[in-house]
Design a protein around this motif. Structure first.
Motif, PDB file in Angstrom:
ATOM      1  N   LEU A 171      18.895  17.994 -26.054  1.00  0.00           N
ATOM      2  CA  LEU A 171      19.619  18.178 -24.798  1.00  0.00           C
ATOM      3  C   LEU A 171      21.112  18.201 -25.101  1.00  0.00           C
ATOM      4  N   LEU A 172      21.813  19.223 -24.614  1.00  0.00           N
ATOM      5  CA  LEU A 172      23.256  19.352 -24.842  1.00  0.00           C
ATOM      6  C   LEU A 172      23.956  19.558 -23.511  1.00  0.00           C
ATOM      7  N   GLY A 173      24.865  18.655 -23.166  1.00  0.00           N
ATOM      8  CA  GLY A 173      25.709  18.818 -21.994  1.00  0.00           C
ATOM      9  C   GLY A 173      27.109  19.156 -22.467  1.00  0.00           C
ATOM     10  N   CYS A 174      27.588  20.375 -22.172  1.00  0.00           N
ATOM     11  CA  CYS A 174      28.818  20.887 -22.765  1.00  0.00           C
ATOM     12  C   CYS A 174      29.859  21.242 -21.710  1.00  0.00           C
ATOM     13  N   HIS A 175      31.115  21.181 -22.116  1.00  0.00           N
ATOM     14  CA  HIS A 175      32.234  21.618 -21.298  1.00  0.00           C
ATOM     15  C   HIS A 175      32.865  22.852 -21.931  1.00  0.00           C
ATOM     16  N   GLY A 176      33.736  23.502 -21.163  1.00  0.00           N
ATOM     17  CA  GLY A 176      34.368  24.714 -21.664  1.00  0.00           C
ATOM     18  C   GLY A 176      35.078  24.511 -22.984  1.00  0.00           C
ATOM     19  N   GLY A 177      35.705  23.346 -23.155  1.00  0.00           N
ATOM     20  CA  GLY A 177      36.425  23.068 -24.389  1.00  0.00           C
ATOM     21  C   GLY A 177      35.527  22.860 -25.588  1.00  0.00           C
ATOM     22  N   ASP A 178      34.206  22.793 -25.368  1.00  0.00           N
ATOM     23  CA  ASP A 178      33.282  22.566 -26.474  1.00  0.00           C
ATOM     24  C   ASP A 178      32.923  23.848 -27.215  1.00  0.00           C
ATOM     25  N   ALA A 179      33.400  25.004 -26.741  1.00  0.00           N
ATOM     26  CA  ALA A 179      33.039  26.264 -27.384  1.00  0.00           C
ATOM     27  C   ALA A 179      33.422  26.265 -28.859  1.00  0.00           C
ATOM     28  N   GLN A 202      12.463  22.789 -28.242  1.00  0.00           N
ATOM     29  CA  GLN A 202      13.160  23.220 -27.044  1.00  0.00           C
ATOM     30  C   GLN A 202      14.569  22.634 -27.035  1.00  0.00           C
ATOM     31  N   ALA A 203      15.542  23.483 -26.737  1.00  0.00           N
ATOM     32  CA  ALA A 203      16.933  23.057 -26.602  1.00  0.00           C
ATOM     33  C   ALA A 203      17.411  23.421 -25.203  1.00  0.00           C
ATOM     34  N   LEU A 204      17.764  22.426 -24.413  1.00  0.00           N
ATOM     35  CA  LEU A 204      18.303  22.630 -23.073  1.00  0.00           C
ATOM     36  C   LEU A 204      19.817  22.462 -23.143  1.00  0.00           C
ATOM     37  N   VAL A 205      20.551  23.495 -22.738  1.00  0.00           N
ATOM     38  CA  VAL A 205      22.012  23.480 -22.827  1.00  0.00           C
ATOM     39  C   VAL A 205      22.572  23.592 -21.412  1.00  0.00           C
ATOM     40  N   LEU A 206      23.269  22.551 -20.971  1.00  0.00           N
ATOM     41  CA  LEU A 206      23.873  22.525 -19.647  1.00  0.00           C
ATOM     42  C   LEU A 206      25.372  22.735 -19.786  1.00  0.00           C
ATOM     43  N   LEU A 207      25.851  23.868 -19.284  1.00  0.00           N
ATOM     44  CA  LEU A 207      27.271  24.223 -19.371  1.00  0.00           C
ATOM     45  C   LEU A 207      27.946  23.767 -18.088  1.00  0.00           C
ATOM     46  N   HIS A 208      28.614  22.619 -18.138  1.00  0.00           N
ATOM     47  CA  HIS A 208      29.167  22.025 -16.932  1.00  0.00           C
ATOM     48  C   HIS A 208      30.222  22.903 -16.266  1.00  0.00           C
ATOM     49  N   ASP A 209      31.071  23.516 -17.043  1.00  0.00           N
ATOM     50  CA  ASP A 209      32.154  24.294 -16.449  1.00  0.00           C
ATOM     51  C   ASP A 209      32.524  25.501 -17.305  1.00  0.00           C
ATOM     52  N   GLY A 210      31.593  25.970 -18.089  1.00  0.00           N
ATOM     53  CA  GLY A 210      31.931  27.059 -18.992  1.00  0.00           C
ATOM     54  C   GLY A 210      31.127  28.324 -18.751  1.00  0.00           C
ATOM     55  N   ASP A 211      31.710  29.446 -19.080  1.00  0.00           N
ATOM     56  CA  ASP A 211      31.042  30.731 -19.026  1.00  0.00           C
ATOM     57  C   ASP A 211      30.252  30.895 -20.318  1.00  0.00           C
ATOM     58  N   GLN A 231      17.351  27.238 -23.499  1.00  0.00           N
ATOM     59  CA  GLN A 231      17.513  27.470 -22.064  1.00  0.00           C
ATOM     60  C   GLN A 231      18.919  27.024 -21.676  1.00  0.00           C
ATOM     61  N   LEU A 232      19.656  27.880 -20.983  1.00  0.00           N
ATOM     62  CA  LEU A 232      21.012  27.573 -20.573  1.00  0.00           C
ATOM     63  C   LEU A 232      21.114  27.531 -19.055  1.00  0.00           C
ATOM     64  N   ARG A 233      21.742  26.484 -18.533  1.00  0.00           N
ATOM     65  CA  ARG A 233      21.990  26.360 -17.112  1.00  0.00           C
ATOM     66  C   ARG A 233      23.426  25.911 -16.861  1.00  0.00           C
ATOM     67  N   GLN A 234      23.867  26.097 -15.621  1.00  0.00           N
ATOM     68  CA  GLN A 234      25.169  25.603 -15.189  1.00  0.00           C
ATOM     69  C   GLN A 234      25.013  25.031 -13.786  1.00  0.00           C
ATOM     70  N   PRO A 235      25.912  24.137 -13.366  1.00  0.00           N
ATOM     71  CA  PRO A 235      25.784  23.534 -12.036  1.00  0.00           C
ATOM     72  C   PRO A 235      25.732  24.602 -10.954  1.00  0.00           C
ATOM     73  N   ALA A 236      24.901  24.366  -9.942  1.00  0.00           N
ATOM     74  CA  ALA A 236      24.771  25.329  -8.854  1.00  0.00           C
ATOM     75  C   ALA A 236      26.085  25.482  -8.099  1.00  0.00           C
ATOM     76  N   ASP A 237      26.847  24.396  -7.999  1.00  0.00           N
ATOM     77  CA  ASP A 237      28.142  24.434  -7.317  1.00  0.00           C
ATOM     78  C   ASP A 237      29.170  23.697  -8.160  1.00  0.00           C
ATOM     79  N   PRO A 238      29.715  24.359  -9.200  1.00  0.00           N
ATOM     80  CA  PRO A 238      30.647  23.679 -10.106  1.00  0.00           C
ATOM     81  C   PRO A 238      31.840  23.063  -9.389  1.00  0.00           C
ATOM     82  N   ALA A 239      32.336  23.736  -8.335  1.00  0.00           N
ATOM     83  CA  ALA A 239      33.519  23.233  -7.647  1.00  0.00           C
ATOM     84  C   ALA A 239      33.245  21.911  -6.939  1.00  0.00           C
ATOM     85  N   GLY A 240      32.000  21.701  -6.538  1.00  0.00           N
ATOM     86  CA  GLY A 240      31.665  20.485  -5.813  1.00  0.00           C
ATOM     87  C   GLY A 240      31.186  19.355  -6.694  1.00  0.00           C
TER      88      GLY A 240
END
Length: 301
Positions: A171-179, A202-211, A231-240
């Motif tokens: 499981l990887l939770g990443c931010h934009g600066g982690d690129a 299986q590797a689940l990668v959650l991109l908190h605020d990154g493209d 599998q890559l996902r991002q928050p449904a509503d990053p701004a919130g």
């Protein structure tokens, strides 16, 4: 510790010193041109030694654990490198330190071997220095609690350790600066090793605020090649979303956690089931509330 081709066992220095010094002399004196008088010292009779033996009983690698709680004299014959001998020796020495109740062990890593020790849970500290004419780096692994991660090189080491030690789930939770971090050679190598292992994973990668398209090209290529693994996902509503932590969690009771996502400061916990389960649960909640990355469609993933 064994494989089909070799096994590692404790060595009696008084009886087996010729085997140990044969390997060390070949590597340190023969290959690295270390003065022969530096190959042995007064700590040898006082240290715990391990030796790797091939199927015919020939010594192919060795290492020691000194009374100063330091791992050293790690050496593997050239023909056996890249086959897991060094890792088996290191694991045997760490296990012995834990058996003795030591809270941590340190070592002086030759800089070319720094990534090897990092992916096995050792964090670099301090500046590089010269020893026996070779540049080294002090590295340390704690076994009785979490290790503080405070510098960029420690972040890379911590992340590569959790990825390398994963078995079937990562499981990887990443931010934009982690690129940039995900593009570091040690991290990419660990990800490739995990993703191409010959078993289900299986590797689940959650991109908190990154493209996702800003991820390193080498990582994107791996994701494209192995979509059944990543599998890559991002928050449904990053701004919130409230500021989310960065993390890496595996199924081997290890986790790396940065509470203030974009900040360097964090901690690495190895062989700590309760801490790993806690981070796993936090990640899973965030994952369940996230959505698939739409930008991946443009990449054909």
């Amino acid at each position: 510790m064994t494989s089909a081709a070799f096994h590692v066992e404790a060595a009696d220095y008084a009886v087996q010193h010729a085997l140990l010094h044969g390997v060390r002399h070949a590597v340190f004196v023969g290959e690295q041109q270390v003065p022969s008088e530096l190959e042995t010292d007064e700590l040898d009779p006082l240290s715990h030694h391990v030796v790797a033996l091939d199927a015919d009983g020939h010594a192919i690698g060795t290492g020691r654990l000194t009374p100063q709680r330091r791992i050293g004299r790690m050496a593997v014959l050239s023909g056996w490198r890249g086959q897991g001998v060094g890792e088996a020796l290191l694991q045997a020495l760490v296990a012995e330190a834990a058996r003795r109740g030591w809270g941590e062990v340190s070592l002086h890593a030759q800089v070319h071997a720094r990534d090897f020790y990092a992916r096995n849970g050792f964090l670099p500290e301090g500046a590089e220095f010269e020893e026996a004419g070779i540049v080294h780096q002090t590295m340390r692994r704690r076994m009785d609690g979490a290790m503080r991660v405070q510098a960029a090189d420690q972040v890379e080491a911590a992340l590569s350790a959790v990825i390398h030690r994963a078995r079937r789930r990562l499981l990887l939770g990443c931010h934009g600066g982690d690129a940039a971090l995900l593009g570091q050679p040690a991290v990419l190598q660990a990800l490739r090793r995990f993703a191409t292992a010959r078993h289900d994973k299986q590797a689940l990668v959650l991109l908190h605020d990154g493209d996702p398209t800003t991820l390193p090209p080498a990582l994107l290529a791996l994701v494209q090649r192995l979509p059944s693994v990543f599998q890559l996902r991002q928050p449904a509503d990053p701004a919130g979303q409230a500021p989310a932590p960065a993390c890496a969690v595996n199924d081997n009771d290890d986790c790396y956690f940065r509470p203030m996502g974009e900040r360097v400061e964090g901690e690495l916990s190895l062989d700590m089931p309760a801490r790993a389960r806690q981070q796993d649960a936090l990640f899973q909640r965030a994952w369940d509330d996230a959505r698939d990355c739409e930008a991946l469609r443009t990449l054909g993933i």
